[in-house]
Design a protein around this motif. Structure first.
Motif, mmCIF file in Angstrom:
data_model
loop_
_atom_site.group_PDB
_atom_site.id
_atom_site.type_symbol
_atom_site.label_atom_id
_atom_site.label_comp_id
_atom_site.label_asym_id
_atom_site.label_seq_id
_atom_site.Cartn_x
_atom_site.Cartn_y
_atom_site.Cartn_z
ATOM 1 N N SER A 257 13.272 3.892 -9.932
ATOM 2 C CA SER A 257 11.820 3.870 -10.090
ATOM 3 C C SER A 257 11.131 2.902 -9.141
ATOM 4 O O SER A 257 11.389 1.693 -9.171
ATOM 5 N N VAL A 258 10.237 3.436 -8.321
ATOM 6 C CA VAL A 258 9.339 2.605 -7.513
ATOM 7 C C VAL A 258 7.883 2.851 -7.921
ATOM 8 O O VAL A 258 6.967 2.393 -7.261
ATOM 9 N N PHE A 259 7.669 3.565 -9.026
ATOM 10 C CA PHE A 259 6.314 3.939 -9.437
ATOM 11 C C PHE A 259 5.365 2.748 -9.495
ATOM 12 O O PHE A 259 4.260 2.777 -8.981
ATOM 13 N N LYS A 260 5.796 1.702 -10.177
ATOM 14 C CA LYS A 260 4.938 0.537 -10.396
ATOM 15 C C LYS A 260 4.457 -0.045 -9.063
ATOM 16 O O LYS A 260 3.276 -0.356 -8.898
ATOM 17 N N HIS A 261 5.364 -0.181 -8.123
ATOM 18 C CA HIS A 261 5.012 -0.777 -6.830
ATOM 19 C C HIS A 261 4.327 0.224 -5.911
ATOM 20 O O HIS A 261 3.387 -0.121 -5.184
ATOM 21 N N ALA A 262 4.786 1.452 -5.943
ATOM 22 C CA ALA A 262 4.247 2.458 -5.019
ATOM 23 C C ALA A 262 2.776 2.751 -5.278
ATOM 24 O O ALA A 262 2.064 3.205 -4.380
ATOM 25 N N SER A 263 2.303 2.482 -6.479
ATOM 26 C CA SER A 263 0.885 2.688 -6.757
ATOM 27 C C SER A 263 0.021 1.793 -5.880
ATOM 28 O O SER A 263 -1.144 2.107 -5.609
ATOM 29 N N GLU A 264 0.577 0.682 -5.412
ATOM 30 C CA GLU A 264 -0.132 -0.197 -4.464
ATOM 31 C C GLU A 264 0.184 0.183 -3.020
ATOM 32 O O GLU A 264 -0.685 0.192 -2.159
ATOM 33 N N TRP A 265 1.451 0.531 -2.760
ATOM 34 C CA TRP A 265 1.838 0.873 -1.384
ATOM 35 C C TRP A 265 1.022 2.037 -0.837
ATOM 36 O O TRP A 265 0.637 2.041 0.333
ATOM 37 N N GLU A 266 0.778 3.024 -1.701
ATOM 38 C CA GLU A 266 0.144 4.241 -1.210
ATOM 39 C C GLU A 266 -1.285 3.993 -0.726
ATOM 40 O O GLU A 266 -1.852 4.820 -0.030
ATOM 41 N N LYS A 267 -1.873 2.850 -1.079
ATOM 42 C CA LYS A 267 -3.234 2.533 -0.661
ATOM 43 C C LYS A 267 -3.289 1.903 0.729
ATOM 44 O O LYS A 267 -4.364 1.778 1.313
ATOM 45 N N ALA A 268 -2.139 1.494 1.261
ATOM 46 C CA ALA A 268 -2.103 0.796 2.550
ATOM 47 C C ALA A 268 -1.990 1.784 3.708
ATOM 48 O O ALA A 268 -1.464 2.884 3.560
ATOM 49 N N ASP A 269 -2.481 1.358 4.872
ATOM 50 C CA ASP A 269 -2.386 2.164 6.088
ATOM 51 C C ASP A 269 -1.160 1.785 6.919
ATOM 52 O O ASP A 269 -0.583 2.622 7.611
ATOM 53 N N ILE A 270 -0.785 0.505 6.869
ATOM 54 C CA ILE A 270 0.389 0.005 7.592
ATOM 55 C C ILE A 270 1.213 -0.807 6.611
ATOM 56 O O ILE A 270 0.703 -1.731 5.968
ATOM 57 N N LEU A 271 2.486 -0.476 6.460
ATOM 58 C CA LEU A 271 3.371 -1.132 5.502
ATOM 59 C C LEU A 271 4.541 -1.790 6.222
ATOM 60 O O LEU A 271 5.185 -1.169 7.069
ATOM 61 N N ILE A 272 4.817 -3.050 5.863
ATOM 62 C CA ILE A 272 5.949 -3.794 6.422
ATOM 63 C C ILE A 272 6.871 -4.151 5.263
ATOM 64 O O ILE A 272 6.541 -4.996 4.430
ATOM 65 N N PHE A 273 8.036 -3.522 5.184
ATOM 66 C CA PHE A 273 8.974 -3.747 4.077
ATOM 67 C C PHE A 273 10.121 -4.657 4.511
ATOM 68 O O PHE A 273 10.559 -4.618 5.668
ATOM 69 N N ASN A 274 10.604 -5.440 3.548
ATOM 70 C CA ASN A 274 11.895 -6.094 3.735
ATOM 71 C C ASN A 274 12.558 -6.306 2.384
ATOM 72 O O ASN A 274 11.899 -6.374 1.348
ATOM 73 N N THR A 275 13.851 -6.373 2.370
ATOM 74 C CA THR A 275 14.627 -6.776 1.195
ATOM 75 C C THR A 275 16.023 -7.102 1.689
ATOM 76 O O THR A 275 16.550 -6.422 2.564
ATOM 77 N N TYR A 276 16.600 -8.170 1.156
ATOM 78 C CA TYR A 276 17.960 -8.514 1.567
ATOM 79 C C TYR A 276 18.512 -9.671 0.747
ATOM 80 O O TYR A 276 19.495 -9.538 0.044
ATOM 81 N N LEU A 277 17.834 -10.826 0.806
ATOM 82 C CA LEU A 277 18.415 -12.060 0.306
ATOM 83 C C LEU A 277 18.759 -12.004 -1.178
ATOM 84 O O LEU A 277 19.801 -12.506 -1.610
#
Length: 447
Positions: A257-277
């Motif tokens: 599930s990414v629903f909770k977060h994607a509701s904000e992502w979909e409003k952006a024009d340029i997205l910079i993602f990271n995940t690792y640590l």
């Protein structure tokens, strides 16, 4: 039916018979069609219904239980019991993208292959003390660091030059748009860097910053643009989604599930993602969206990260139109925890390091190759929709760029720690001005 009967005055009985027959046939067929349709909806998720793709598991119970929205996770969420991960995967759409949908590799200069050049004329690109949005976690000079050479290194690609940073030109690229950084504290550091790089050309009365929250927004009125940071350290929903209270003994996530977060992502024009640590901090507990009994599964960090990356990739594949939205994925930011890796025979870390590593091709344990290969496999299938900012190798050289002991620590340090500074040195985050500014220069060159 009455109107039809009046037209067929010569055969009233026959007409009535046919009318009843036709209506009955229609009702019968409609009922059967509805049954078939309902059965199909219970048994499978339509490929075109992209709103379900990242939350519905690939294996559906034979009881055909209706799919309901799962309760949100928070820092109080607990697992009633835990069992070993049994190999369940989520529905994936991104795997169906064929090679014709991927961006063709262009034969051009590799901006990510090069060396660091000392340049105290052009760098730093801003003054730490003159950025009102600077974080105490990253303000190394403010917290006692006197060797400021870490601010003066410029990244030089081998076969070309980076376009010189220009804040006004960057604002023009962002005019009328929302630029959103999504991830953990490392991505937040890159966001703060971007705000510091941009804020000086905006009059004080024409800019604002929202309070610290899961979504923090810097606004520039005259450009009708925002530079935002959204806290989502695991990309998928988790019990660590509180940007302040997220230090927990157990990491619990919904891998589907990414629903909770994607509701904000979909409003952006340029997205910079990271995940690792955060995936390197031990096993992760998985709580699937349709698991009603609170039974969690447990999986190692790399495996859990792959599940999260697949859910993220499904969202990108189903929701991102590259003509309207630009998506970037930032590769892992390396740590420098063991000085023996660049200086054999020593037993320190980044503490008191004030020069980059000059060994080209250097690779330390702070960058995990199996994880990088997994990420590359997932992202490669999305090349038509995702651009990669490959900051790992160039950041590997910068053992001097971390805050070390020169930052605000939110918890009190013990006398034992204070007597051994290397024991509490921060060799994970980056001083500003510094390395993340170069990451943003690479982004500027890529837009």
């Amino acid at each position: 039916m009455q109107r039809w009967s009046r037209r067929k005055t010569h055969f009233p009985v026959l007409a009535l018979f046919f009318s009843v027959f036709i209506v009955a046939s229609i009702l019968y067929n409609e009922r059967n069609i509805r049954k078939i349709h309902d059965r199909k909806e219970e048994q499978q998720v339509p490929i075109r219904d992209s709103t379900l793709l990242t939350s519905v598991p690939s294996k559906v119970s034979s009881k055909h239980k209706p799919i309901v929205a799962a309760a949100s996770l928070d820092r109080f969420t607990k697992c009633d019991s835990t069992r070993k991960f049994h190999g369940r995967r989520t529905e994936t759409v991104y795997q169906k993208l064929d090679s014709s949908q991927r961006r063709e590799k262009q034969h051009r200069c590799d901006l990510f292959s090069g060396k660091w050049v000392f340049d105290n004329t052009s760098y730093p690109l801003y003054d730490e003390s003159r950025c009102p949005y600077m974080s105490d976690q990253l303000a190394c000079h403010k917290h006692g660091r006197t060797d400021l050479g870490y601010q003066n290194w410029r990244w030089q690609p081998h076969d070309c030059n980076l376009k010189r940073w220009n804040a006004t030109e960057m604002w023009e690229k962002l005019r009328g748009k929302r630029l959103m950084f999504v991830g953990d504290s490392l991505n937040r550091g890159q966001w703060i860097s971007m705000v510091c790089l941009l804020q000086s050309v905006i009059p004080v009365d024409k800019r604002s910053m929202s309070p610290n929250a899961p979504l923090t927004i810097f606004r520039a009125e005259e450009y009708n643009a925002t530079v935002e940071f959204y806290w989502a350290p695991l990309l998928v929903e988790s019990n660590s989604d509180d940007p302040v209270n997220h230090r927990l003994n157990d990491r619990i996530m919904r891998p589907d599930s990414v629903f909770k977060h994607a509701s904000e992502w979909e409003k952006a024009d340029i997205l910079i993602f990271n995940t690792y640590l955060w995936w390197r901090q031990g096993p992760i507990k998985l709580l699937w969206s349709d698991e009603e009994s609170g039974i969690c599964e447990e999986l190692d960090g790399v495996g859990a990260m792959e599940l999260a990356m697949e859910a993220w990739a499904d969202w990108v594949a189903s929701k991102v139109n590259p003509l309207k939205k630009k998506v970037f994925f930032v590769t892992m930011s390396p740590t420098h925890l063991w000085s023996r890796e660049w200086a054999p025979g020593t037993e320190g870390n980044c503490y008191q390091e004030n020069n980059p590593i000059d060994m080209e091709g250097y690779w330390g344990s702070g960058s995990d190759l199996p994880t990088m290969r997994m990420v590359d496999k997932v992202v490669d299938r999305l090349r038509s929709k995702v651009s990669v900012l490959n900051i790992t190798q160039l950041s590997e050289y910068r053992k001097d760029g971390h805050p070390s002991i020169y930052r605000k620590f939110w918890e009190s340090l013990s006398p034992q720690q204070l007597s051994n500074p290397a024991s509490y040195a921060d060799c994970i985050h980056w001083c500003l001005p510094g390395v993340p500014d170069v990451w943003n220069e690479l982004l500027f060159n890529s837009l």
